[in-house]
Design a protein around this motif. Structure first.
Motif, PDB file in Angstrom:
ATOM      1  N   CYS A   1      36.541  35.786  49.952  1.00 25.96           N
ATOM      2  CA  CYS A   1      35.111  36.027  49.793  1.00 25.96           C
ATOM      3  C   CYS A   1      34.563  36.817  50.975  1.00 25.96           C
ATOM      4  O   CYS A   1      33.807  37.781  50.795  1.00 25.96           O
ATOM      5  CB  CYS A   1      34.367  34.700  49.652  1.00 25.96           C
ATOM      6  N   VAL A   2      34.941  36.425  52.186  1.00 25.01           N
ATOM      7  CA  VAL A   2      34.466  37.138  53.372  1.00 25.01           C
ATOM      8  C   VAL A   2      34.958  38.577  53.351  1.00 25.01           C
ATOM      9  O   VAL A   2      34.208  39.516  53.662  1.00 25.01           O
ATOM     10  CB  VAL A   2      34.920  36.408  54.652  1.00 25.01           C
ATOM     11  N   GLU A   3      36.220  38.766  52.973  1.00 22.86           N
ATOM     12  CA  GLU A   3      36.764  40.126  52.903  1.00 22.86           C
ATOM     13  C   GLU A   3      36.022  40.955  51.858  1.00 22.86           C
ATOM     14  O   GLU A   3      35.692  42.130  52.102  1.00 22.86           O
ATOM     15  CB  GLU A   3      38.259  40.062  52.558  1.00 22.86           C
ATOM     16  N   ALA A   4      35.730  40.359  50.714  1.00 25.33           N
ATOM     17  CA  ALA A   4      35.008  41.075  49.663  1.00 25.33           C
ATOM     18  C   ALA A   4      33.585  41.427  50.087  1.00 25.33           C
ATOM     19  O   ALA A   4      33.003  42.395  49.590  1.00 25.33           O
ATOM     20  CB  ALA A   4      34.994  40.244  48.380  1.00 25.33           C
ATOM     21  N   SER A   5      33.035  40.626  50.999  1.00 21.57           N
ATOM     22  CA  SER A   5      31.657  40.849  51.467  1.00 21.57           C
ATOM     23  C   SER A   5      31.608  41.612  52.786  1.00 21.57           C
ATOM     24  O   SER A   5      30.545  41.716  53.399  1.00 21.57           O
ATOM     25  CB  SER A   5      30.943  39.492  51.650  1.00 21.57           C
ATOM     26  N   SER A   6      32.755  42.151  53.222  1.00 18.75           N
ATOM     27  CA  SER A   6      32.816  42.767  54.546  1.00 18.75           C
ATOM     28  C   SER A   6      31.882  43.969  54.677  1.00 18.75           C
ATOM     29  O   SER A   6      31.353  44.224  55.763  1.00 18.75           O
ATOM     30  CB  SER A   6      34.257  43.171  54.868  1.00 18.75           C
ATOM     31  N   GLY A   7      31.684  44.701  53.579  1.00 25.58           N
ATOM     32  CA  GLY A   7      30.780  45.852  53.640  1.00 25.58           C
ATOM     33  C   GLY A   7      29.353  45.454  53.975  1.00 25.58           C
ATOM     34  O   GLY A   7      28.790  45.914  54.986  1.00 25.58           O
ATOM     35  N   PRO A   8      28.719  44.593  53.163  1.00 24.36           N
ATOM     36  CA  PRO A   8      27.361  44.142  53.479  1.00 24.36           C
ATOM     37  C   PRO A   8      27.265  43.402  54.811  1.00 24.36           C
ATOM     38  O   PRO A   8      26.278  43.555  55.533  1.00 24.36           O
ATOM     39  CB  PRO A   8      27.012  43.226  52.299  1.00 24.36           C
ATOM     40  N   LEU A   9      28.282  42.605  55.143  1.00 20.53           N
ATOM     41  CA  LEU A   9      28.249  41.878  56.406  1.00 20.53           C
ATOM     42  C   LEU A   9      28.308  42.841  57.591  1.00 20.53           C
ATOM     43  O   LEU A   9      27.566  42.696  58.571  1.00 20.53           O
ATOM     44  CB  LEU A   9      29.408  40.883  56.477  1.00 20.53           C
ATOM     45  N   GLY A  10      29.188  43.840  57.511  1.00 19.18           N
ATOM     46  CA  GLY A  10      29.271  44.823  58.585  1.00 19.18           C
ATOM     47  C   GLY A  10      27.999  45.627  58.718  1.00 19.18           C
ATOM     48  O   GLY A  10      27.555  45.927  59.835  1.00 19.18           O
ATOM     49  N   ALA A  11      27.406  45.969  57.585  1.00 18.15           N
ATOM     50  CA  ALA A  11      26.143  46.716  57.624  1.00 18.15           C
ATOM     51  C   ALA A  11      25.036  45.888  58.261  1.00 18.15           C
ATOM     52  O   ALA A  11      24.205  46.410  59.020  1.00 18.15           O
ATOM     53  CB  ALA A  11      25.745  47.132  56.209  1.00 18.15           C
ATOM     54  N   LEU A  12      25.032  44.582  57.964  1.00 14.17           N
ATOM     55  CA  LEU A  12      24.051  43.681  58.568  1.00 14.17           C
ATOM     56  C   LEU A  12      24.204  43.664  60.087  1.00 14.17           C
ATOM     57  O   LEU A  12      23.221  43.781  60.831  1.00 14.17           O
ATOM     58  CB  LEU A  12      24.238  42.272  57.993  1.00 14.17           C
ATOM     59  N   SER A  13      25.439  43.526  60.558  1.00 13.11           N
ATOM     60  CA  SER A  13      25.697  43.501  61.998  1.00 13.11           C
ATOM     61  C   SER A  13      25.279  44.809  62.664  1.00 13.11           C
ATOM     62  O   SER A  13      24.646  44.807  63.727  1.00 13.11           O
ATOM     63  CB  SER A  13      27.185  43.229  62.245  1.00 13.11           C
ATOM     64  N   ARG A  14      25.622  45.929  62.048  1.00 12.09           N
ATOM     65  CA  ARG A  14      25.291  47.225  62.643  1.00 12.09           C
ATOM     66  C   ARG A  14      23.779  47.457  62.676  1.00 12.09           C
ATOM     67  O   ARG A  14      23.260  48.043  63.638  1.00 12.09           O
ATOM     68  CB  ARG A  14      25.983  48.339  61.862  1.00 12.09           C
ATOM     69  N   GLU A  15      23.076  46.988  61.648  1.00  7.36           N
ATOM     70  CA  GLU A  15      21.622  47.161  61.639  1.00  7.36           C
ATOM     71  C   GLU A  15      20.977  46.383  62.782  1.00  7.36           C
ATOM     72  O   GLU A  15      20.074  46.876  63.454  1.00  7.36           O
ATOM     73  CB  GLU A  15      21.045  46.702  60.298  1.00  7.36           C
ATOM     74  N   ILE A  16      21.449  45.157  63.016  1.00  9.92           N
ATOM     75  CA  ILE A  16      20.896  44.356  64.111  1.00  9.92           C
ATOM     76  C   ILE A  16      21.265  44.976  65.463  1.00  9.92           C
ATOM     77  O   ILE A  16      20.427  45.069  66.367  1.00  9.92           O
ATOM     78  CB  ILE A  16      21.398  42.901  64.014  1.00  9.92           C
ATOM     79  N   TRP A  17      22.522  45.419  65.595  1.00  7.33           N
ATOM     80  CA  TRP A  17      22.980  45.999  66.859  1.00  7.33           C
ATOM     81  C   TRP A  17      22.219  47.279  67.200  1.00  7.33           C
ATOM     82  O   TRP A  17      21.903  47.547  68.366  1.00  7.33           O
ATOM     83  CB  TRP A  17      24.480  46.294  66.767  1.00  7.33           C
ATOM     84  N   SER A  18      21.934  48.092  66.193  1.00  4.92           N
ATOM     85  CA  SER A  18      21.336  49.406  66.447  1.00  4.92           C
ATOM     86  C   SER A  18      19.853  49.321  66.796  1.00  4.92           C
ATOM     87  O   SER A  18      19.279  50.303  67.286  1.00  4.92           O
ATOM     88  CB  SER A  18      21.516  50.308  65.223  1.00  4.92           C
ATOM     89  N   ARG A  19      19.243  48.154  66.561  1.00  6.52           N
ATOM     90  CA  ARG A  19      17.815  47.990  66.855  1.00  6.52           C
ATOM     91  C   ARG A  19      17.607  46.722  67.685  1.00  6.52           C
ATOM     92  O   ARG A  19      17.075  45.729  67.198  1.00  6.52           O
ATOM     93  CB  ARG A  19      17.014  47.904  65.557  1.00  6.52           C
TER      94      ARG A  19
END
Length: 218
Positions: free
Chosen positions: A26-44
């Motif tokens: 499940c985590v692997e299947a959700s890696s795209g949205p999860l990674g995008a979430l992390s990058r959005e928080i990191w970038s701002r």
């Protein structure tokens, strides 16, 4: 034990491994949205109590997932709470009273002038990922892999806790009662090395109901 019958301990271990696989898949299947979430928080990067964009990103993440009950601005302007409930497929007659209430914490504030040097964007990502993985594992407990006898209902909570770097957001949430209905709370922290366990120096002592004394990091 009948010929060909699998020992109970081996059967339990095999079922546990299957649940771990479901969680990991499940985590692997959700890696795209999860990674995008992390990058959005990191970038701002946002300072303590000002994490409005991170709060918006995390609440959007859980609002997009069916069956999660979301409470934005939960007791603090930039805190949130998301809950998901599970009940055994066939509740036994002598089931324990009330659900087992597990929580995963997300942090997302940054440091002045440095940004996310402590990796709070990753803490937020891992908290969300762990909750989704556990959800998938529990959803997989259907016949023939049904829940064991006396399995309790489970409530998964994701609690967004702002202001870790400055101000004590968790202290504010504790005082406001945000942790009162939780049984067990988990949080992960990034490190420079792979480690399943890192010993810490205790800052407080906690007396359990069994009158034993255990230490926890404050």
């Amino acid at each position: 034990m009948r010929p060909g019958e699998v020992p109970e301990a081996a059967s339990v271990a095999a079922r546990l491994e299957a649940l771990k696989r479901r969680a990991g898949e499940c985590v692997e299947a959700s890696s795209g949205p999860l990674g995008a979430l992390s990058r959005e928080i990191w970038s701002r990067p946002e300072l303590a109590y000002q994490e409005r964009q991170a709060h918006a990103a995390l609440t959007r993440f859980f609002a997009a997932r069916p069956a999660w009950a979301l409470q934005p601005r939960y007791k603090l302007d930039t805190a949130f709470r998301a809950d998901w409930a599970w009940a055994p497929p066939a509740a036994p007659a002598a089931a324990p009273t009330g659900p087992l209430r597990l929580a995963f914490l997300c942090e997302y504030d940054a440091l002045p002038g440095i940004g996310h040097a402590c990796g709070h964007n990753l803490i937020a990502e891992v908290g969300a990922a762990a909750a989704l993985g556990l959800q998938a594992a529990l959803e997989g407990l259907r016949p023939p892999d049904a829940a064991p006898p006396r399995a309790p209902a489970v409530q998964i909570t994701v609690l967004g806790t702002p202001a870790e770097e400055d101000g004590g957001g968790k202290i504010d949430l504790i005082k406001a009662g945000a942790f009162d209905d939780l049984d067990v709370v988990f949080m992960a922290h990034p490190s420079q090395e792979d480690a399943a366990y890192l010993p810490d120096v205790a800052e407080h002592e906690l007396a359990t109901e069994a009158s034993q004394v255990m230490s926890r990091k404050g």
